[in-house]
Design a protein around this motif. Structure first.
Motif, mmCIF file in Angstrom:
data_model
loop_
_atom_site.group_PDB
_atom_site.id
_atom_site.type_symbol
_atom_site.label_atom_id
_atom_site.label_comp_id
_atom_site.label_asym_id
_atom_site.label_seq_id
_atom_site.Cartn_x
_atom_site.Cartn_y
_atom_site.Cartn_z
ATOM 1 N N GLY A 115 1.529 9.370 9.822
ATOM 2 C CA GLY A 115 1.193 8.560 8.653
ATOM 3 C C GLY A 115 -0.267 8.633 8.233
ATOM 4 N N ILE A 116 -0.483 8.512 6.920
ATOM 5 C CA ILE A 116 -1.822 8.348 6.335
ATOM 6 C C ILE A 116 -1.727 7.257 5.286
ATOM 7 C CG2 ILE A 116 -3.607 9.354 4.867
ATOM 8 C CD1 ILE A 116 -3.040 12.056 6.073
ATOM 9 N N GLY A 117 -2.598 6.263 5.361
ATOM 10 C CA GLY A 117 -2.676 5.235 4.332
ATOM 11 C C GLY A 117 -3.547 5.727 3.181
ATOM 12 N N VAL A 118 -2.949 5.920 2.015
ATOM 13 C CA VAL A 118 -3.659 6.585 0.917
ATOM 14 C C VAL A 118 -4.785 5.709 0.371
ATOM 15 C CG1 VAL A 118 -3.440 7.583 -1.384
ATOM 16 C CG2 VAL A 118 -1.633 7.953 0.306
ATOM 17 N N GLU A 119 -4.472 4.470 -0.010
ATOM 18 C CA GLU A 119 -5.526 3.600 -0.563
ATOM 19 C C GLU A 119 -6.565 3.229 0.491
ATOM 20 O OE1 GLU A 119 -2.028 3.426 -3.111
ATOM 21 O OE2 GLU A 119 -2.228 2.783 -1.037
ATOM 22 N N ARG A 120 -6.139 3.111 1.741
ATOM 23 C CA ARG A 120 -7.124 2.829 2.792
ATOM 24 C C ARG A 120 -8.076 4.008 2.948
ATOM 25 N NH1 ARG A 120 -5.717 0.740 8.833
ATOM 26 N NH2 ARG A 120 -5.257 -1.144 7.659
ATOM 27 N N ALA A 121 -7.551 5.224 2.859
ATOM 28 C CA ALA A 121 -8.420 6.396 2.917
ATOM 29 C C ALA A 121 -9.405 6.389 1.757
ATOM 30 C CB ALA A 121 -7.586 7.672 2.904
ATOM 31 N N LEU A 122 -8.933 6.008 0.574
ATOM 32 C CA LEU A 122 -9.803 5.909 -0.593
ATOM 33 C C LEU A 122 -10.950 4.933 -0.327
ATOM 34 C CD1 LEU A 122 -8.579 5.514 -4.272
ATOM 35 C CD2 LEU A 122 -10.344 4.022 -3.359
ATOM 36 N N ALA A 123 -10.609 3.757 0.194
ATOM 37 C CA ALA A 123 -11.647 2.761 0.481
ATOM 38 C C ALA A 123 -12.579 3.228 1.586
ATOM 39 C CB ALA A 123 -10.993 1.432 0.859
ATOM 40 N N ALA A 124 -12.034 3.912 2.597
ATOM 41 C CA ALA A 124 -12.869 4.406 3.692
ATOM 42 C C ALA A 124 -13.875 5.431 3.197
ATOM 43 C CB ALA A 124 -11.990 4.998 4.793
ATOM 44 N N VAL A 125 -13.492 6.233 2.205
ATOM 45 C CA VAL A 125 -14.451 7.184 1.618
ATOM 46 C C VAL A 125 -15.621 6.422 1.006
ATOM 47 C CG1 VAL A 125 -14.804 8.897 -0.191
ATOM 48 C CG2 VAL A 125 -12.743 9.000 1.211
ATOM 49 N N VAL A 126 -15.340 5.334 0.303
ATOM 50 C CA VAL A 126 -16.416 4.535 -0.282
ATOM 51 C C VAL A 126 -17.304 3.949 0.812
ATOM 52 C CG1 VAL A 126 -16.987 2.569 -1.764
ATOM 53 C CG2 VAL A 126 -15.015 4.013 -2.314
ATOM 54 N N GLU A 127 -16.682 3.487 1.905
ATOM 55 C CA GLU A 127 -17.468 2.926 3.011
ATOM 56 C C GLU A 127 -18.461 3.938 3.574
ATOM 57 O OE1 GLU A 127 -17.622 -0.129 4.210
ATOM 58 O OE2 GLU A 127 -16.044 -0.991 2.943
ATOM 59 N N THR A 128 -18.106 5.213 3.532
ATOM 60 C CA THR A 128 -18.967 6.243 4.125
ATOM 61 C C THR A 128 -19.769 7.029 3.099
ATOM 62 O OG1 THR A 128 -17.047 7.742 4.156
ATOM 63 C CG2 THR A 128 -17.506 6.525 6.158
ATOM 64 N N HIS A 129 -19.506 6.808 1.792
ATOM 65 C CA HIS A 129 -20.218 7.536 0.745
ATOM 66 C C HIS A 129 -20.669 6.558 -0.342
ATOM 67 C CE1 HIS A 129 -19.094 11.612 2.148
ATOM 68 N NE2 HIS A 129 -17.974 11.036 2.528
ATOM 69 N N HIS A 130 -21.814 5.935 -0.127
ATOM 70 C CA HIS A 130 -22.360 5.017 -1.126
ATOM 71 C C HIS A 130 -23.858 4.853 -0.881
ATOM 72 C CE1 HIS A 130 -21.718 2.287 2.331
ATOM 73 N NE2 HIS A 130 -22.798 1.665 1.863
ATOM 74 N N ASP A 131 -24.527 4.295 -1.864
ATOM 75 C CA ASP A 131 -25.931 3.929 -1.704
ATOM 76 C C ASP A 131 -26.162 2.634 -2.477
ATOM 77 O OD1 ASP A 131 -26.094 4.660 -4.391
ATOM 78 O OD2 ASP A 131 -27.062 6.581 -3.979
ATOM 79 N N PHE A 170 0.840 -1.191 0.000
ATOM 80 C CA PHE A 170 0.000 0.000 0.000
ATOM 81 C C PHE A 170 0.879 1.246 0.000
ATOM 82 C CE2 PHE A 170 0.913 -1.360 4.263
ATOM 83 C CZ PHE A 170 1.213 -0.207 4.969
ATOM 84 N N THR A 171 0.261 2.385 -0.313
ATOM 85 C CA THR A 171 0.967 3.656 -0.290
ATOM 86 C C THR A 171 0.725 4.346 1.041
ATOM 87 O OG1 THR A 171 0.574 3.895 -2.662
ATOM 88 C CG2 THR A 171 1.337 5.844 -1.476
ATOM 89 N N MET A 172 1.809 4.785 1.656
ATOM 90 C CA MET A 172 1.709 5.551 2.898
ATOM 91 C C MET A 172 2.302 6.936 2.678
ATOM 92 S SD MET A 172 0.956 5.554 6.232
ATOM 93 C CE MET A 172 0.990 3.861 6.840
ATOM 94 N N LYS A 173 1.573 7.940 3.137
ATOM 95 C CA LYS A 173 2.204 9.245 3.296
ATOM 96 C C LYS A 173 2.773 9.234 4.696
ATOM 97 C CE LYS A 173 1.255 12.355 5.513
ATOM 98 N NZ LYS A 173 1.817 12.747 6.833
ATOM 99 N N ASP A 174 4.101 9.125 4.797
ATOM 100 C CA ASP A 174 4.710 9.153 6.122
ATOM 101 C C ASP A 174 5.586 10.383 6.242
ATOM 102 O OD1 ASP A 174 6.134 7.647 4.163
ATOM 103 O OD2 ASP A 174 7.512 6.880 5.679
#
Length: 569
Positions: free
Chosen positions: A441-457, A154-158
């Motif tokens: 640190g921030i996990g970039v792809e995990r943040a992407l997936a977390a956005v989907v978890e909170t923004h979907h229908d 995964f990609t990390m912004k560290d």
């Protein structure tokens, strides 16, 4: 971009192995494909979203004075050995040898490598520094799952801060906390800052940014009244005081041949769980240790690790327990144990009397135990897991326990790495000073997936405008209709001129297919261009979030979309 040229392999059915919403929708929407367990290829739509997240993070890091680096992902073992983490990281670290026989590792994180780089800092005048990167990390997860949420690559912004004094670290920590709050707000994540354990990173303090989601693997304890929030590895609560009777003058033995668990002792002998002492045996850095908990409480192993500053903790084997205490699990206790056997007890047991515990004889327990009188506790600590409804330690209100996804973590590392790796600078008084560090640190792809978890229908993803793969889709209806095609092309060009990120759906597909695809991939706005509307000089503009549709004159459509995008961004 034209959809006819774009690679978006959407699926009509959910993938059979997808267990999280984000996993299901990112595969269905043509964003990702799995290569093997824990390793995913990002397809063009995902790359576009990822790039926008990275840009937002980069803007906020620049805002606090951070400088971007790019360090190797392959590390020599020697540096990790010097820091002591070569062994601590265990099986999660990917290790290999090169053709010369040198031990190497794929980087899980970069504290050691950035610290080595900081050896070129010469003077206190060179500080403070904030350095960061976007780099691939590797962790050999035992059970990768949930798509991009738990992976092995995964990609990390560290980021890493270097300061002369603790006050500088405090400032850098606060700068990063503010930057993270802005980042998560901009990408649409409802992340909550919570107190957390520093774990193998070390250091004096850490804060996690947790996004509430049923797909998460972390539990956060929070107070709905005062805002107190902490990971269960750090959380505390204000338990009500318990009034015990004095009990007998000495512990009394009684037979319990068929009672080997807390529940069995309660059911068969009437000893409620909260009046039992649960004795756990762990091996802490190679030394057998007794851990005492109230019978109805659960040990948080990370709290034990943090309390003892341990590097390796595991439950003792039945053979080790038998050799040390002469009994099997289910009949264990700390009364009269050998003096050399450490005993650590949870604070909920402090001052308790007339308690029941194992007698270190199979099938026998002791009642009337006074902990201070009968047990030689060497250390008291908060070791238990907080449960929902317990009083908040700050205001007394009932606590909630929420499942979450960790999307960011910031640490005050202190001088653990700079001291170990021999970093020092010339101080203002002419002496040598060891810089103090932070890690963020921030996990970039995990943040992407977390956005989907909170923004979907039910129809698919609903991307926030700031990170959507495209801000608007112009959907062309009417195969071979020259007027419709020309109007759509004109709108497409106008939106590009307005710097709107636009996708022209020029495919030869039925309207239903086009609409479903736009909804599935989550493009925030849709302009529908069809013959019926053009006959009246109008197009339809649909907002993905909420599904509101408005009829707008063709001549005003580009400006209308520009305003919508600006307002949403």
């Amino acid at each position: 971009m034209r959809w006819s040229q774009l690679y978006v392999p959407t699926l009509r059915e959910d993938p059979a192995d997808a267990d999280a919403v984000s996993h299901r929708l990112l595969v269905r929407g043509g964003f990702v494909r799995q290569l093997m367990a824990g390793h995913y290829s990002l397809l063009p739509l995902a790359v576009r979203v990822r790039s926008k997240i990275v840009d937002i993070i980069r803007e906020e890091m620049t805002r606090i004075g951070a400088q971007e680096f790019m360090l190797p992902a392959l590390h020599p073992a020697e540096i990790w050995q010097r820091s002591g983490r070569w062994e601590v990281m265990g099986e999660e670290m990917f290790r290999l040898r090169d053709r010369k026989g040198a031990d190497l590792a794929l980087g899980m994180t970069h504290e050691e490598i950035f610290t080595v780089l900081s050896q070129e800092l010469r003077s206190y005048r060179d500080l403070p520094q904030i350095w960061y990167q976007f780099q691939t990390k590797f962790r050999d997860e035992a059970r990768p799952k949930s798509g991009l949420l738990r992976v092995r690559e995964f990609t990390m912004k560290d980021a890493y801060s270097f300061d002369v004094e603790a006050t500088g670290l405090d400032r850098a920590f606060d700068l990063h906390r503010g930057a993270y709050e802005r980042i998560f707000a901009r990408i649409g994540l409802p992340a909550v800052a919570v107190q957390a354990s520093s774990g193998s990173m070390g250091g004096s303090a850490s804060v996690e940014f947790m996004c509430p989601s049923e797909a998460g693997e972390d539990l956060v304890v929070r107070c709905p009244e005062c805002g107190y929030a902490a990971n269960t590895e750090k959380a505390t609560s204000a338990l009500p005081e318990v009034a015990d009777g004095p009990g007998p003058d000495a512990p009394e033995r009684f037979d319990t041949p068929d009672a080997r668990t807390i529940d069995e002792l309660a059911r068969q002998h009437g000893v409620v769980a909260e009046r039992q002492i649960k004795t756990l045996v762990h091996v802490v850095d190679g030394r057998l240790t007794l851990v005492l908990m109230r019978g109805d409480h659960t040990l948080v192993e990370q709290k034990l690790v943090d309390t003892l500053g341990a590097t390796a903790v595991r439950p003792a084997t039945p053979e080790e327990i038998q050799a040390a205490l002469g009994a099997s699990p289910g009949s264990l206790g700390a009364v009269g144990v050998p003096a050399g056997l450490p005993v650590i007890a949870d604070e909920a047991l402090r001052g308790r009397t007339d308690m029941t515990t194992g007698a270190n004889t199979d099938g026998v327990h002791l009642r009337g135990v006074d902990i201070e009188r009968d047990i030689a506790v060497q250390r008291w600590a908060d070791l238990r897991e907080v449960t929902a409804g317990e009083p908040c330690p700050d205001c007394g209100a009932g606590l909630e326990v929420v499942r979450t996804i960790e999307v960011g973590h910031i640490f005050k590392l202190g001088r653990k790495y700079t001291e170990t790796l021999g970093v020092s600078v010339l101080g203002p008084e002419g002496d040598r000073v060891v810089p103090i560090m932070g890690s963020y640190g921030i996990g970039v792809e995990r943040a992407l997936a977390a956005v989907v978890e909170t923004h979907h229908d039910e129809q698919g993803m609903v991307w926030p405008v700031a990170i959507a793969p495209f801000e608007v889709a112009v959907v062309v209806l009417g195969k071979g209709d020259v007027q419709v095609a020309e109007a759509a092309e004109t709108l497409y060009t106008e939106l590009q001129r307005e710097r709107v990120d636009v996708l022209l759906d020029d495919r030869d597909e039925r309207p239903g297919v086009k609409f479903r695809d736009v909804e599935l991939v989550g493009i925030p706005f849709r302009i529908t261009v069809g013959a019926r509307g053009l006959a009246n000089g109008t197009v339809e503009i649909t907002t993905r979030a909420g599904g509101e549709t408005r009829t707008v004159p063709v001549s005003e459509a580009a400006e209308h979309i520009r305003k919508l995008v600006t307002a949403a961004g």
